[in-house]
Design a protein around this motif. Structure first.
Motif, PDB file in Angstrom:
ATOM      1  N   GLN A   1       0.829  -1.207   0.000  1.00  0.00           N
ATOM      2  CA  GLN A   1       0.000   0.000   0.000  1.00  0.00           C
ATOM      3  C   GLN A   1       0.856   1.247   0.000  1.00  0.00           C
ATOM      4  N   PHE A   2       1.956   1.241   0.747  1.00  0.00           N
ATOM      5  CA  PHE A   2       2.861   2.393   0.775  1.00  0.00           C
ATOM      6  C   PHE A   2       3.477   2.618  -0.601  1.00  0.00           C
ATOM      7  N   GLU A   3       3.913   1.538  -1.246  1.00  0.00           N
ATOM      8  CA  GLU A   3       4.481   1.660  -2.589  1.00  0.00           C
ATOM      9  C   GLU A   3       3.432   2.179  -3.566  1.00  0.00           C
ATOM     10  N   TYR A   4       2.202   1.740  -3.380  1.00  0.00           N
ATOM     11  CA  TYR A   4       1.109   2.206  -4.247  1.00  0.00           C
ATOM     12  C   TYR A   4       0.883   3.710  -4.068  1.00  0.00           C
ATOM     13  N   LEU A   5       0.852   4.161  -2.819  1.00  0.00           N
ATOM     14  CA  LEU A   5       0.610   5.579  -2.538  1.00  0.00           C
ATOM     15  C   LEU A   5       1.726   6.465  -3.089  1.00  0.00           C
ATOM     16  N   THR A   6       2.943   5.976  -3.011  1.00  0.00           N
ATOM     17  CA  THR A   6       4.084   6.815  -3.415  1.00  0.00           C
ATOM     18  C   THR A   6       4.421   6.702  -4.899  1.00  0.00           C
ATOM     19  N   ASN A   7       3.809   5.759  -5.598  1.00  0.00           N
ATOM     20  CA  ASN A   7       4.131   5.585  -7.023  1.00  0.00           C
ATOM     21  C   ASN A   7       2.916   5.726  -7.945  1.00  0.00           C
ATOM     22  N   LYS A   8       1.735   5.919  -7.360  1.00  0.00           N
ATOM     23  CA  LYS A   8       0.527   6.031  -8.197  1.00  0.00           C
ATOM     24  C   LYS A   8       0.585   7.299  -9.061  1.00  0.00           C
TER      25      LYS A   8
ATOM     26  N   SER B   1      -3.709  14.635  -0.583  1.00  0.00           N
ATOM     27  CA  SER B   1      -3.165  13.302  -0.322  1.00  0.00           C
ATOM     28  C   SER B   1      -4.063  12.231  -0.932  1.00  0.00           C
ATOM     29  N   LEU B   2      -3.452  11.078  -1.235  1.00  0.00           N
ATOM     30  CA  LEU B   2      -4.226   9.941  -1.728  1.00  0.00           C
ATOM     31  C   LEU B   2      -5.072   9.307  -0.628  1.00  0.00           C
ATOM     32  N   LYS B   3      -4.981   9.839   0.584  1.00  0.00           N
ATOM     33  CA  LYS B   3      -5.868   9.398   1.655  1.00  0.00           C
ATOM     34  C   LYS B   3      -7.244  10.038   1.510  1.00  0.00           C
ATOM     35  N   ASP B   4      -7.347  11.032   0.630  1.00  0.00           N
ATOM     36  CA  ASP B   4      -8.609  11.739   0.380  1.00  0.00           C
ATOM     37  C   ASP B   4      -9.034  11.526  -1.067  1.00  0.00           C
ATOM     38  N   THR B   5     -10.337  11.452  -1.287  1.00  0.00           N
ATOM     39  CA  THR B   5     -10.835  11.353  -2.656  1.00  0.00           C
ATOM     40  C   THR B   5     -10.683  12.705  -3.356  1.00  0.00           C
ATOM     41  N   ILE B   6     -10.614  12.651  -4.677  1.00  0.00           N
ATOM     42  CA  ILE B   6     -10.494  13.893  -5.447  1.00  0.00           C
ATOM     43  C   ILE B   6     -11.817  14.645  -5.384  1.00  0.00           C
TER      44      ILE B   6
ATOM     45  N   TYR C   1      -9.112 -10.557   7.148  1.00  0.00           N
ATOM     46  CA  TYR C   1     -10.051  -9.622   7.775  1.00  0.00           C
ATOM     47  C   TYR C   1      -9.321  -8.374   8.287  1.00  0.00           C
ATOM     48  N   ALA C   2      -8.147  -8.574   8.917  1.00  0.00           N
ATOM     49  CA  ALA C   2      -7.406  -7.452   9.499  1.00  0.00           C
ATOM     50  C   ALA C   2      -6.920  -6.481   8.426  1.00  0.00           C
ATOM     51  N   VAL C   3      -6.300  -7.004   7.352  1.00  0.00           N
ATOM     52  CA  VAL C   3      -5.762  -6.113   6.320  1.00  0.00           C
ATOM     53  C   VAL C   3      -6.886  -5.462   5.517  1.00  0.00           C
ATOM     54  N   ASP C   4      -7.985  -6.189   5.324  1.00  0.00           N
ATOM     55  CA  ASP C   4      -9.121  -5.605   4.607  1.00  0.00           C
ATOM     56  C   ASP C   4      -9.714  -4.446   5.402  1.00  0.00           C
ATOM     57  N   THR C   5      -9.809  -4.594   6.720  1.00  0.00           N
ATOM     58  CA  THR C   5     -10.317  -3.522   7.579  1.00  0.00           C
ATOM     59  C   THR C   5      -9.391  -2.311   7.530  1.00  0.00           C
ATOM     60  N   TRP C   6      -8.083  -2.550   7.571  1.00  0.00           N
ATOM     61  CA  TRP C   6      -7.109  -1.448   7.524  1.00  0.00           C
ATOM     62  C   TRP C   6      -7.171  -0.709   6.195  1.00  0.00           C
TER      63      TRP C   6
ATOM     64  N   PHE D   1      -8.485   3.829   3.228  1.00  0.00           N
ATOM     65  CA  PHE D   1      -7.858   4.488   2.086  1.00  0.00           C
ATOM     66  C   PHE D   1      -8.820   4.476   0.903  1.00  0.00           C
ATOM     67  N   PRO D   2      -9.192   5.655   0.376  1.00  0.00           N
ATOM     68  CA  PRO D   2     -10.069   5.667  -0.798  1.00  0.00           C
ATOM     69  C   PRO D   2      -9.374   5.107  -2.043  1.00  0.00           C
ATOM     70  N   TYR D   3      -8.045   5.221  -2.069  1.00  0.00           N
ATOM     71  CA  TYR D   3      -7.257   4.659  -3.170  1.00  0.00           C
ATOM     72  C   TYR D   3      -6.341   3.602  -2.570  1.00  0.00           C
ATOM     73  N   ARG D   4      -6.593   2.359  -2.919  1.00  0.00           N
ATOM     74  CA  ARG D   4      -5.878   1.282  -2.239  1.00  0.00           C
ATOM     75  C   ARG D   4      -5.623   0.117  -3.195  1.00  0.00           C
TER      76      ARG D   4
END
Length: 794
Positions: free
Chosen positions: A454-461, A599-604, A740-745, A749-752
């Motif tokens: 997820q971190f690689e996705y956020l920093t390379n999207k 941030s990619l933590k927020d939707t456009i 279940y744990a990773v899906d909840t986490w 993130f709107p972009y994941r």
């Protein structure tokens, strides 16, 4: 008797060095993790509790809602606090706080300083200790300033700076302020953070305040009388607002915002994840989820270590069976034997505790960097914390030693003396515990893989624009900076190494306007005709702003795809947007592709761009060619200083700024990875111990098998198979829980990333590989022994 027990315990530790090392190492690591997390959690829950008025202190909170959304903010306006105090008798005092970045001068050097404006009762309401100055009068003079010891050292090279003058750029001129007090550095467990405080009255004298009831941009803190219940004050806040704002709201056509006020207890601010706008004197916010996750990891690792202790002690029970039988024959009671084995457990725990303290001292600096804390072992001097660690020691000793003591003390003397005890051959508890500890390890490994991905996705999207070699800096605030914009831009365009130059207002604001289907809220920025080209944001419909159309600044806007979607337009070009608040209608001339300006933590969100000449564009974005970036930046600074000599040159690169947005994810990636490695290590040393003991108890069986022709490989496979089966069961158990744990986490993130099957396969293969290496080494070593020696041994 106690002396005898102690001697036997020490003898057992020294005779069985491998098993002693495994138990001590595992428990030490587990206890170290627990110590670090206890320090972390203690710091989190102690935030702001040093404030004398903590139980009567509140921040005014505002909830805004309409037909589309509801949001909470912690901001107010200048007028709110004084009006509430005047109308509501339960309110004893109020403090307004607003921070601003100012240019300061130290000799010929220009610096930026974040200054907090606060009412003159700031130091009487808040317990922020002063080294010099009277809390009641330190902000009484409108031209006074209070510095922390750190800032005083920075500007005057001494903490004794009371009476000295400091220059601050206010408007176009530098003004002198007198240092009236020196405060201690803000505690690390304080939500209130500042370097310098100036009387709020200075804003009033400069006309920087307003009396709008619908403005929200500063913090207002409320101090209630001791016997007042804050819940009874909340309806009164809303009644005052309803009465006082009625005239202002009546002037706004079709006002559909529902605004309500409430009080947020000051002690809740630090861990309140719902109202996280910590600005204007507030900082160091956190989320309780961090404490929960870290505590869970520490407990997991300690549990794995305790499981190792239980497994190895029970597995080695046959070695001590005769000792137990003899003790029972000569009259030992079961209670005495339990005390003996519990005593051995506590001795081992004590040694592990000692090494855990040493390990904590060693790794604490690294942990502080990861957790963004300034923790130290001086926290251990706290009575409650010492009691907590003592409790942890007792619990560890009991958890690790109680079950083995119960089992060993229950051996039948007749069976043990005649070698009829076969506890280790069908010990379902031992197998269950092995499964449990490896299941925890697999869960942590899967968590590590997902967080890393997820971190690689956020920093390379793809962000929708090109942030590489994109540099930006400000010429000053609003209109004052815009006066140099064109001439600075022209000079920059002639510099070798700069490909494009664009301008915008420097930040994304929010507003609303009317369209044909009703009201719409959106982000609102001012740009020039080169902004989209510089950021390489593509236009999907219509056109860009152009100097060929002189009416663009007052008649035209460009919107993004999210705006078009929210407005429900099929053909957006040519549509009108009515800005009632400035009595102006503007026409959409183009649509840009959605790009991630936040941030990619927020939707456009919907975004509108304008060239409105009243919207100060004083921030320049530069597309550099790359290559000699350092030399290019120096040329930019030279041009900047030519036109803006009284401001520090501060710039940033967009790709670095975007990366900084995911600092918390980067730290969590490191922490979870470390936790996964630790859990696997502790699990493996336990598995190694069990495999070693298993091989020891089957020496004669192995010798006989070799004499009958069994190969070393087949014997190694035989010895390893039981443990590999347990690891496979652990993997099956871990998969649904980890999913279940990773899906909840990821839902936050709107972009994941999509949860791929290979994450689980990779974790399973890693667990199996590590288990095979751990058990296989010992099994192969045993399988290659000379059978003559093993058959002769008794």
């Amino acid at each position: 008797m106690i002396k005898n027990y102690f001697k036997i315990a020490v003898r057992n530790l020294t005779r069985n060095k491998i098993f002693s090392f495994i138990n001590i190492a595992g428990l030490s690591l587990g206890l170290t993790c627990c110590m670090l997390i206890v320090l972390y959690t203690k710091d989190e829950v102690s935030f702001d509790r040093f404030q004398e008025n903590k139980d009567q202190l509140f921040r005014i909170k505002v909830t805004m809602s309409d037909s589309r959304e509801t949001r909470e903010i912690g901001s107010t306006n200048t007028i709110h606090g004084p009006s509430f105090k005047q109308e509501i008798p339960e309110i004893k005092d109020i403090v307004r706080a607003q921070s601003n970045m100012f240019v300061t001068r130290k000799g010929n050097e220009l610096l930026s300083e974040d200054v907090l404006f606060a009412d003159n009762n700031f130091f009487t309401v808040f317990s922020m200790p002063l080294v010099a100055g009277d809390p009641k009068t330190v902000l009484a003079n409108v031209n006074s300033i209070v510095l922390t010891e750190e800032v005083a050292e920075k500007y005057f090279n001494t903490k004794d700076a009371v009476g000295k003058t400091m220059e601050l750029k206010i408007g176009d001129n530098f003004e002198k302020l007198i240092v009236s007090g020196i405060a201690k550095k803000c505690p690390q467990n304080s939500s209130i953070q500042f370097g310098a405080v100036i009387p709020f009255e200075l804003q009033v004298t400069r006309g920087w305040t307003d009396k709008e009831w619908l403005g929200f941009y500063m913090n207002t803190f409320v101090l209630l009388h001791e016997k007042s219940d804050y819940r009874t004050v909340i309806p009164k806040l809303n009644q005052v607002f309803k009465t006082k704002s009625a005239e202002e709201i009546s002037k706004i056509k079709d006002f559909d915002q529902r605004i309500s006020f409430s009080l947020q207890p000051f002690l809740d601010i630090h861990l309140d994840s719902e109202v996280s706008d910590l600005r204007n004197g507030l900082g160091r916010g956190s989320s309780p989820i961090y404490s929960y996750i870290l505590s869970g990891i520490a407990i997991f690792i300690l549990l794995i270590a305790c499981i190792n202790f239980v497994n190895l002690t029970v597995a080695r029970s046959l070695k001590r069976a005769k000792e137990i039988g003899i003790r029972k024959v000569v009259g030992s009671q079961r209670k005495q034997l339990m005390y003996q084995f519990l005593g051995e457990s506590f001795l081992l725990s004590f040694i592990a505790f000692f090494f855990a303290i040493v390990l904590t001292l060693i790794v604490l600096p690294t942990f502080n960097e990861l957790a963004n804390k300034q923790l130290s072992l001086s926290y251990l001097l706290d009575i409650k914390l010492v009691s907590g660690y003592f409790s942890l020691f007792c619990i560890t000793g009991l958890v690790a030693g109680f079950y083995p003591a119960l089992v060993l003390s229950g051996f039948s003397p007749a069976q043990t003396l005649y070698n009829r005890t076969r506890l280790t051959q069908k010990n379902y508890l031992t197998k269950s515990l092995v499964v449990f500890q490896f299941a925890l390890s697999v869960c942590l490994v899967i968590g590590t893989i997902v967080i890393y991905s997820q971190f690689e996705y956020l920093t390379n999207k793809d962000l929708g624009y090109n942030d590489k070699n994109l540099m930006s800096f400000s010429l000053g605030r609003g209109r004052s900076g815009e006066q140099y914009l064109n001439v600075v831009k022209e000079e920059l365009e002639t510099v070798a190494g700069i490909e494009k130059v664009g301008a915008f207002n420097g930040n994304y604001n929010g507003t609303l306007a009317d369209i044909e289907t009703g009201k719409i809220d959106f982000g609102y920025i001012g740009v020039d005709e080169d902004f989209l080209k510089t950021l390489e944001i593509p236009i999907v419909k219509g056109r860009n702003f152009s100097k060929s159309f002189p009416s663009d600044p007052v008649q035209s806007v460009v919107v993004n795809e999210a705006f078009v979607k929210k407005a429900g337009w099929a053909n957006p070009v040519g549509k009108e947007i009515n800005f009632e608040w400035k009595n102006q209608k503007m026409t959409v001339i183009g649509v840009v592709k959605n790009y991630h300006y936040a941030s990619l933590k927020d939707t456009i969100k919907p975004l509108l761009m304008t060239q409105d000449p009243n919207y100060g564009k004083s921030t320049l974005s530069l597309k550099l060619a790359g290559g000699n970036t350092v030399e290019t930046v120096k040329k930019v600074e030279k041009i900047f200083r030519k036109y803006v000599p009284f401001m520090p040159f501060e710039y940033q690169f967009e790709d670095a700024k975007n990366l900084k947005r995911y600092e918390s994810e980067a730290k969590w990636k490191e922490m979870i990875t470390l936790a996964a490695l630790l859990s696997i290590f502790v699990s493996c040393i336990g598995l190694f111990g069990l495999a070693t003991f298993n091989a020891e108890t089957r020496v004669k069986e192995i010798g006989i098998r070799k004499v009958l022709g069994a190969s070393a490989a087949s014997i190694a496979a035989l010895l390893s198979s039981d443990f590999i089966k347990l690891v496979l069961v652990a993997i099956v158990v871990a998969l649904p829980f980890s999913y279940y744990a990773v899906d909840t986490w990821l839902r936050d993130f709107p972009y994941r990333i999509a949860i791929s099957w290979w994450y689980f396969v990779a974790a399973a293969l890693l667990a199996i590989s590590v288990a095979i290496l751990t058990v296989g080494y010992q099994s192969l070593r045993t399988a290659t022994m000379d059978p003559a020696k093993s058959l002769r041994s008794e």
